[in-house]
Design a protein around this motif. Structure first.
Motif, PDB file in Angstrom:
ATOM      1  N   SER A 159     -23.321  41.637 -26.803  1.00  8.47           N
ATOM      2  CA  SER A 159     -24.362  40.625 -26.612  1.00  8.47           C
ATOM      3  C   SER A 159     -24.475  40.253 -25.142  1.00  8.47           C
ATOM      4  O   SER A 159     -23.491  40.207 -24.404  1.00  8.47           O
ATOM      5  N   LEU A 160     -25.699  39.988 -24.726  1.00  3.77           N
ATOM      6  CA  LEU A 160     -25.992  39.431 -23.411  1.00  3.77           C
ATOM      7  C   LEU A 160     -26.164  37.936 -23.587  1.00  3.77           C
ATOM      8  O   LEU A 160     -27.025  37.494 -24.360  1.00  3.77           O
TER       9      LEU A 160
ATOM     10  N   ASP B 294     -23.629  55.670 -19.364  1.00  8.36           N
ATOM     11  CA  ASP B 294     -23.559  55.028 -18.059  1.00  8.36           C
ATOM     12  C   ASP B 294     -24.618  53.951 -17.888  1.00  8.36           C
ATOM     13  O   ASP B 294     -24.677  53.313 -16.847  1.00  8.36           O
ATOM     14  N   ARG B 295     -25.467  53.727 -18.862  1.00 11.37           N
ATOM     15  CA  ARG B 295     -26.493  52.685 -18.781  1.00 11.37           C
ATOM     16  C   ARG B 295     -26.282  51.693 -19.918  1.00 11.37           C
ATOM     17  O   ARG B 295     -26.884  51.793 -20.971  1.00 11.37           O
ATOM     18  N   PRO B 296     -25.363  50.733 -19.728  1.00 13.97           N
ATOM     19  CA  PRO B 296     -25.038  49.822 -20.829  1.00 13.97           C
ATOM     20  C   PRO B 296     -26.216  48.935 -21.188  1.00 13.97           C
ATOM     21  O   PRO B 296     -27.033  48.576 -20.347  1.00 13.97           O
ATOM     22  N   GLY B 297     -26.311  48.574 -22.452  1.00 13.12           N
ATOM     23  CA  GLY B 297     -27.358  47.684 -22.923  1.00 13.12           C
ATOM     24  C   GLY B 297     -26.792  46.721 -23.937  1.00 13.12           C
ATOM     25  O   GLY B 297     -25.643  46.823 -24.345  1.00 13.12           O
ATOM     26  N   ALA B 298     -27.593  45.762 -24.347  1.00 14.67           N
ATOM     27  CA  ALA B 298     -27.162  44.733 -25.284  1.00 14.67           C
ATOM     28  C   ALA B 298     -27.877  44.897 -26.613  1.00 14.67           C
ATOM     29  O   ALA B 298     -29.043  45.268 -26.655  1.00 14.67           O
ATOM     30  N   ASP B 299     -27.164  44.602 -27.692  1.00 17.68           N
ATOM     31  CA  ASP B 299     -27.757  44.596 -29.023  1.00 17.68           C
ATOM     32  C   ASP B 299     -28.252  43.214 -29.414  1.00 17.68           C
ATOM     33  O   ASP B 299     -29.088  43.090 -30.301  1.00 17.68           O
ATOM     34  N   PHE B 300     -27.713  42.167 -28.775  1.00 14.10           N
ATOM     35  CA  PHE B 300     -28.103  40.789 -29.051  1.00 14.10           C
ATOM     36  C   PHE B 300     -28.289  40.057 -27.730  1.00 14.10           C
ATOM     37  O   PHE B 300     -27.612  40.362 -26.744  1.00 14.10           O
ATOM     38  N   VAL B 301     -29.199  39.100 -27.719  1.00 13.22           N
ATOM     39  CA  VAL B 301     -29.368  38.195 -26.581  1.00 13.22           C
ATOM     40  C   VAL B 301     -29.202  36.764 -27.081  1.00 13.22           C
ATOM     41  O   VAL B 301     -29.818  36.367 -28.069  1.00 13.22           O
ATOM     42  N   VAL B 302     -28.339  36.015 -26.405  1.00 18.70           N
ATOM     43  CA  VAL B 302     -28.121  34.609 -26.723  1.00 18.70           C
ATOM     44  C   VAL B 302     -28.413  33.800 -25.470  1.00 18.70           C
ATOM     45  O   VAL B 302     -27.761  33.984 -24.433  1.00 18.70           O
ATOM     46  N   LEU B 303     -29.408  32.938 -25.535  1.00 16.31           N
ATOM     47  CA  LEU B 303     -29.747  32.060 -24.426  1.00 16.31           C
ATOM     48  C   LEU B 303     -29.212  30.661 -24.708  1.00 16.31           C
ATOM     49  O   LEU B 303     -29.521  30.070 -25.751  1.00 16.31           O
ATOM     50  N   VAL B 304     -28.405  30.138 -23.806  1.00 18.90           N
ATOM     51  CA  VAL B 304     -27.916  28.757 -23.892  1.00 18.90           C
ATOM     52  C   VAL B 304     -28.622  27.975 -22.790  1.00 18.90           C
ATOM     53  O   VAL B 304     -28.413  28.240 -21.601  1.00 18.90           O
TER      54      VAL B 304
END
Length: 259
Positions: A229-230, A31-41
């Motif tokens: 990914s976030l 119930d607490r989703p998270g990201a394995d990757f972060v991509v900033l544009v």
């Protein structure tokens, strides 16, 4: 309904959200989703009045499904010019690129990016930039702090290289422009930073074309984003006086949970 983030400093949105998503932490359940990757544009100067469903359809759709906000960008210089915004992102504190600001505007900042091995890059000016911020400016920012917080990072474009360079100037993975299919590149490190260009022209038609180009680059990133990914989109800086509010969008497991 669009979910909104409270207006905050650029570095608080990007660094705090990004590092929270990347940091090792215990499993808190499904119930607490998270990201394995972060991509900033990042797109210097990008404002909400540059976004509409016809000219920037990718940004428009991403804003509809993600969390959105208005960024007040700040650095150790006024105005926060593009290179200062990218540097502040990489420092996590108010930073500034050395040099004068004639007439109070934003000069063309020539960032030297060397590619000695075809994998990463070097910014030969980085040690002097770090010294300038540590020794001559009141904030004591350390450019390169963001890169030092992760095992490896990717930078696409010169602005992204400024944000992703380590304190001694090394960029782990670098591409001068976004590949047609960037999936392999974006999946090679947990943090990727993409320079989508600058939106700064006073002519409405030219400015619209700049925003359209940034939108097309974002579309390629979204089509190739790693699983879980976030993706963060940010107008990373001003381009002149006066200061404006800029685009901020977060889309992905952590971004949707924050909304």
């Amino acid at each position: 309904m669009l979910r909104r983030l409270t207006p905050v400093l650029l570095t608080l949105v990007v660094v705090a959200l990004g590092i929270t998503a990347l940091a090792a932490r215990p499993d808190r359940g499904a119930d607490r989703p998270g990201a394995d990757f972060v991509v900033l544009v990042g797109a210097a100067g990008l404002r909400w009045d540059d976004v509409d469903p016809e000219n920037t359809p990718t940004l428009w759709r991403m804003a509809e499904q993600g969390a959105i906000g208005s960024l007040s960008v700040r650095s150790a210089h006024r105005p926060t010019c593009p290179v200062d915004g990218w540097l502040t992102l990489g420092a996590g504190n108010f930073a500034a690129w050395p040099g004068a600001r004639p007439g109070g505007g934003c000069p063309a900042a020539g960032v030297t990016v060397e590619r000695p091995d075809g994998i990463g890059a070097n910014l030969p000016d980085q040690p002097s930039v770090v010294a300038h911020n540590q020794e001559q400016l009141a904030w004591g920012a350390k450019p390169g702090a963001l890169a030092e917080s992760v095992r490896c990072s990717v930078a696409v474009g010169p602005g992204a290289a400024v944000a992703a360079a380590r304190p001694f100037g090394r960029v782990d993975r670098y591409a001068p422009t976004l590949p047609e299919n960037p999936a392999e590149l974006l999946g090679s490190c947990v943090l990727s930073i993409v320079d989508a260009g600058t939106v700064d022209d006073d002519d409405p038609a030219v400015r619209a074309a700049q925003a359209r180009q940034a939108d097309a680059r974002l579309a390629r990133v979204l089509a190739a984003r790693p699983p879980r990914s976030l993706v963060l989109v940010a107008g990373v800086s001003d381009t002149d006086n006066p200061a404006r509010l800029h685009v901020a969008i977060a889309d992905g497991p952590a971004g949707r949970a924050a909304g």
